[in-house]
Each structure stands twice: as C-alpha cells, then as structure tokens.
Design a protein around this motif. Structure first.
Motif, PDB file in Angstrom:
ATOM      1  N   ASN A 136       0.816  -1.210   0.000  1.00  0.00           N
ATOM      2  CA  ASN A 136       0.000   0.000   0.000  1.00  0.00           C
ATOM      3  C   ASN A 136       0.853   1.264   0.000  1.00  0.00           C
ATOM      4  N   GLY A 137       1.939   1.251   0.743  1.00  0.00           N
ATOM      5  CA  GLY A 137       2.835   2.411   0.764  1.00  0.00           C
ATOM      6  C   GLY A 137       3.476   2.658  -0.587  1.00  0.00           C
ATOM      7  N   ALA A 138       3.894   1.582  -1.251  1.00  0.00           N
ATOM      8  CA  ALA A 138       4.504   1.722  -2.573  1.00  0.00           C
ATOM      9  C   ALA A 138       3.491   2.238  -3.597  1.00  0.00           C
ATOM     10  N   LEU A 139       2.258   1.729  -3.536  1.00  0.00           N
ATOM     11  CA  LEU A 139       1.228   2.199  -4.478  1.00  0.00           C
ATOM     12  C   LEU A 139       0.868   3.661  -4.231  1.00  0.00           C
ATOM     13  N   LEU A 140       0.783   4.070  -2.966  1.00  0.00           N
ATOM     14  CA  LEU A 140       0.512   5.471  -2.648  1.00  0.00           C
ATOM     15  C   LEU A 140       1.641   6.360  -3.145  1.00  0.00           C
ATOM     16  N   ALA A 141       2.874   5.944  -2.921  1.00  0.00           N
ATOM     17  CA  ALA A 141       4.019   6.721  -3.402  1.00  0.00           C
ATOM     18  C   ALA A 141       3.973   6.853  -4.919  1.00  0.00           C
ATOM     19  N   LEU A 142       3.699   5.765  -5.610  1.00  0.00           N
ATOM     20  CA  LEU A 142       3.632   5.805  -7.074  1.00  0.00           C
ATOM     21  C   LEU A 142       2.538   6.767  -7.539  1.00  0.00           C
ATOM     22  N   GLY A 143       1.378   6.717  -6.892  1.00  0.00           N
ATOM     23  CA  GLY A 143       0.298   7.641  -7.257  1.00  0.00           C
ATOM     24  C   GLY A 143       0.725   9.088  -7.079  1.00  0.00           C
ATOM     25  N   LEU A 144       1.417   9.388  -5.992  1.00  0.00           N
ATOM     26  CA  LEU A 144       1.892  10.760  -5.767  1.00  0.00           C
ATOM     27  C   LEU A 144       2.971  11.159  -6.769  1.00  0.00           C
ATOM     28  N   LEU A 195       7.651   8.439   1.232  1.00  0.00           N
ATOM     29  CA  LEU A 195       6.816   7.240   1.308  1.00  0.00           C
ATOM     30  C   LEU A 195       7.488   6.045   0.640  1.00  0.00           C
ATOM     31  N   LEU A 196       8.174   6.309  -0.463  1.00  0.00           N
ATOM     32  CA  LEU A 196       8.868   5.235  -1.171  1.00  0.00           C
ATOM     33  C   LEU A 196      10.004   4.664  -0.322  1.00  0.00           C
ATOM     34  N   VAL A 197      10.725   5.530   0.372  1.00  0.00           N
ATOM     35  CA  VAL A 197      11.800   5.057   1.252  1.00  0.00           C
ATOM     36  C   VAL A 197      11.219   4.210   2.384  1.00  0.00           C
ATOM     37  N   LEU A 198      10.082   4.633   2.947  1.00  0.00           N
ATOM     38  CA  LEU A 198       9.437   3.835   3.991  1.00  0.00           C
ATOM     39  C   LEU A 198       8.985   2.480   3.450  1.00  0.00           C
ATOM     40  N   ALA A 199       8.420   2.475   2.254  1.00  0.00           N
ATOM     41  CA  ALA A 199       7.989   1.208   1.643  1.00  0.00           C
ATOM     42  C   ALA A 199       9.193   0.313   1.377  1.00  0.00           C
ATOM     43  N   ALA A 200      10.296   0.897   0.933  1.00  0.00           N
ATOM     44  CA  ALA A 200      11.512   0.116   0.685  1.00  0.00           C
ATOM     45  C   ALA A 200      12.043  -0.483   1.985  1.00  0.00           C
ATOM     46  N   ALA A 214      12.651  -4.406   2.818  1.00  0.00           N
ATOM     47  CA  ALA A 214      13.897  -4.972   3.358  1.00  0.00           C
ATOM     48  C   ALA A 214      13.622  -5.744   4.644  1.00  0.00           C
ATOM     49  N   THR A 215      12.753  -5.220   5.487  1.00  0.00           N
ATOM     50  CA  THR A 215      12.399  -5.912   6.730  1.00  0.00           C
ATOM     51  C   THR A 215      11.730  -7.242   6.420  1.00  0.00           C
ATOM     52  N   LEU A 216      10.873  -7.265   5.402  1.00  0.00           N
ATOM     53  CA  LEU A 216      10.221  -8.521   5.015  1.00  0.00           C
ATOM     54  C   LEU A 216      11.243  -9.591   4.649  1.00  0.00           C
ATOM     55  N   VAL A 217      12.254  -9.190   3.915  1.00  0.00           N
ATOM     56  CA  VAL A 217      13.246 -10.161   3.464  1.00  0.00           C
ATOM     57  C   VAL A 217      14.221 -10.515   4.577  1.00  0.00           C
ATOM     58  N   TYR A 218      14.798  -9.500   5.204  1.00  0.00           N
ATOM     59  CA  TYR A 218      15.909  -9.756   6.121  1.00  0.00           C
ATOM     60  C   TYR A 218      15.496 -10.091   7.547  1.00  0.00           C
ATOM     61  N   ARG A 219      14.290  -9.759   7.933  1.00  0.00           N
ATOM     62  CA  ARG A 219      13.847 -10.116   9.282  1.00  0.00           C
ATOM     63  C   ARG A 219      12.869 -11.288   9.261  1.00  0.00           C
ATOM     64  N   HIS A 220      11.992 -11.308   8.246  1.00  0.00           N
ATOM     65  CA  HIS A 220      10.944 -12.334   8.206  1.00  0.00           C
ATOM     66  C   HIS A 220      11.194 -13.431   7.169  1.00  0.00           C
ATOM     67  N   ALA A 221      12.251 -13.310   6.382  1.00  0.00           N
ATOM     68  CA  ALA A 221      12.592 -14.305   5.350  1.00  0.00           C
ATOM     69  C   ALA A 221      11.439 -14.524   4.377  1.00  0.00           C
ATOM     70  N   THR A 222      10.677 -13.474   4.125  1.00  0.00           N
ATOM     71  CA  THR A 222       9.559 -13.563   3.188  1.00  0.00           C
ATOM     72  C   THR A 222      10.095 -13.891   1.798  1.00  0.00           C
ATOM     73  N   GLY A 223       9.466 -14.854   1.175  1.00  0.00           N
ATOM     74  CA  GLY A 223       9.867 -15.253  -0.163  1.00  0.00           C
ATOM     75  C   GLY A 223      10.849 -16.409  -0.184  1.00  0.00           C
ATOM     76  N   ILE A 224      11.403 -16.742   0.970  1.00  0.00           N
ATOM     77  CA  ILE A 224      12.309 -17.890   1.044  1.00  0.00           C
ATOM     78  C   ILE A 224      11.440 -19.133   1.233  1.00  0.00           C
ATOM     79  N   PRO A 225      11.461 -20.072   0.293  1.00  0.00           N
ATOM     80  CA  PRO A 225      10.639 -21.278   0.460  1.00  0.00           C
ATOM     81  C   PRO A 225      10.941 -21.955   1.793  1.00  0.00           C
ATOM     82  N   SER A 226       9.914 -22.438   2.446  1.00  0.00           N
ATOM     83  CA  SER A 226      10.043 -22.995   3.793  1.00  0.00           C
ATOM     84  C   SER A 226      11.035 -24.145   3.863  1.00  0.00           C
ATOM     85  N   ASP A 227      11.056 -25.007   2.834  1.00  0.00           N
ATOM     86  CA  ASP A 227      11.993 -26.129   2.874  1.00  0.00           C
ATOM     87  C   ASP A 227      13.434 -25.640   2.774  1.00  0.00           C
ATOM     88  N   ILE A 228      13.675 -24.610   1.990  1.00  0.00           N
ATOM     89  CA  ILE A 228      15.023 -24.042   1.892  1.00  0.00           C
ATOM     90  C   ILE A 228      15.390 -23.365   3.204  1.00  0.00           C
TER      91      ILE A 228
END
Length: 179
Positions: A82-90, A117-122, A126-140
């Motif tokens: 949502n933050g990225a889409l809002l930034a893009l709209g602006l 807003l774009l920096v906050l979305a970025a 980064a938090t999704l990837v580096y803190r929550h491992a989002t996108g990393i398949p569970s078996d890996i």
C-alpha cells in the motif's frame, strides 16, 4: 536462470527508487537554479523511474500472496504494498503537475512526499526479506536453519510448518492459509 517469478521483484526495485528520488532532487535544483540542465536531466529520470516502477509494482503484485511468509509478516506485506502504491500515485501527480506548471514548487513538494513514502515502503520490503525471510521457500529456510545449527533436522513437514510458519492467517479474500 531458475528464478521464481516473485524473485524478479527485488531486481526491479532499485532503478525506480534511485531514479524517482533523483528526479525530485533535480526538479528542486531547477527551481533554485533556473536555466541549468536540471529539468532535462530530471525528465530522463522521471521516465526511467516510472517505467521501472511499473515493473517493480507488477512483479510485486505478482509476488504478493505467492511467496512463503508468516502470519507476522502478512500485515507488513500489505503495508509495503500500500505504501509503494501510494508513493507511485503521488509521483504520477508530481509529473502531471510539473508538466502543466513547470515552475511550481507544489510538484517538487508532492514528489518529496512521494519519495519519503517510497523510502518507507523500501524499508518495509527490506524488513520482510531480512527479518521475516519472506519469499524464502520454507523447505530451503529449514535447510539453512539446520545448516547454521539453529534448528534440528525435522522429519515430517507438519513439524516444519509448526516451527517455521506459526499460526494460520487470513488473506484479504477471506482464505485462511499457512505458508
């Protein structure tokens, strides 16, 4: 290269992040130092940044709901999107404004708000990837945790899900999943 579709999103985000922020800075410089090459340079960055943003948003929307993630990271994914889409709209508003009124400070201010807003979305991405491992398949992820000596090897997939993914969560369409 054997890369899942959602793997393209991280490759697409850097160009629009830098180009759009640079475009706003150059537009501001043009207002402070009229007559220089700043507006032309900003225009090139606006074009590249918005085209890059279209790719980043497209691949991000594709990845949303298709990547392995926890219940804890689901709300953060939504906020990131949502933050990225809002930034893009602006940013689009800023480009239209700068086109219609080339000397207007409002376009620069709108672009600066969009850049923040774009920096906050970025940062959320980064938090999704580096803190929550989002996108990393569970078996890996399980294999990496075992390799690092953080988690014991787990024989059945139910235990892996319980250990790594936590409780089920509800998506916007009402489906309850644990992935």
């Amino acid at each position: 290269m054997d890369l899942p579709m959602h793997g393209y999103h991280p490759m697409m985000v850097h160009l629009p992040l830098i180009a759009l922020i640079g475009a706003v800075v150059l537009d501001g410089t043009q207002r402070l130092q009229p007559g220089g090459p700043w507006r032309r340079m900003a225009s090139v960055l606006w074009i590249g940044g918005l085209l890059g943003a279209a790719l980043a948003v497209g691949t991000g929307l594709w990845a949303f709901g298709r990547v392995d993630h926890s219940g804890a990271s689901h709300a953060l994914m939504t906020s990131h999107r949502n933050g990225a889409l809002l930034a893009l709209g602006l940013f689009v508003v800023a480009v239209i404004w700068r086109t219609l009124r080339p000397a207007a400070w409002g376009a620069v201010l709108t672009g600066a708000i969009a850049a923040a807003l774009l920096v906050l979305a970025a940062d959320r991405g980064a938090t999704l990837v580096y803190r929550h491992a989002t996108g990393i398949p569970s078996d890996i992820l399980q294999g990496v945790l075992v390799e690092r000596g953080v988690a014991p090897a787990v024989a059945d997939s139910g235990s892996v899900a319980d250990t790594l993914l936590g409780t089920p969560h509800t998506h916007a369409d009402g489906t309850v999943e644990r992935h």
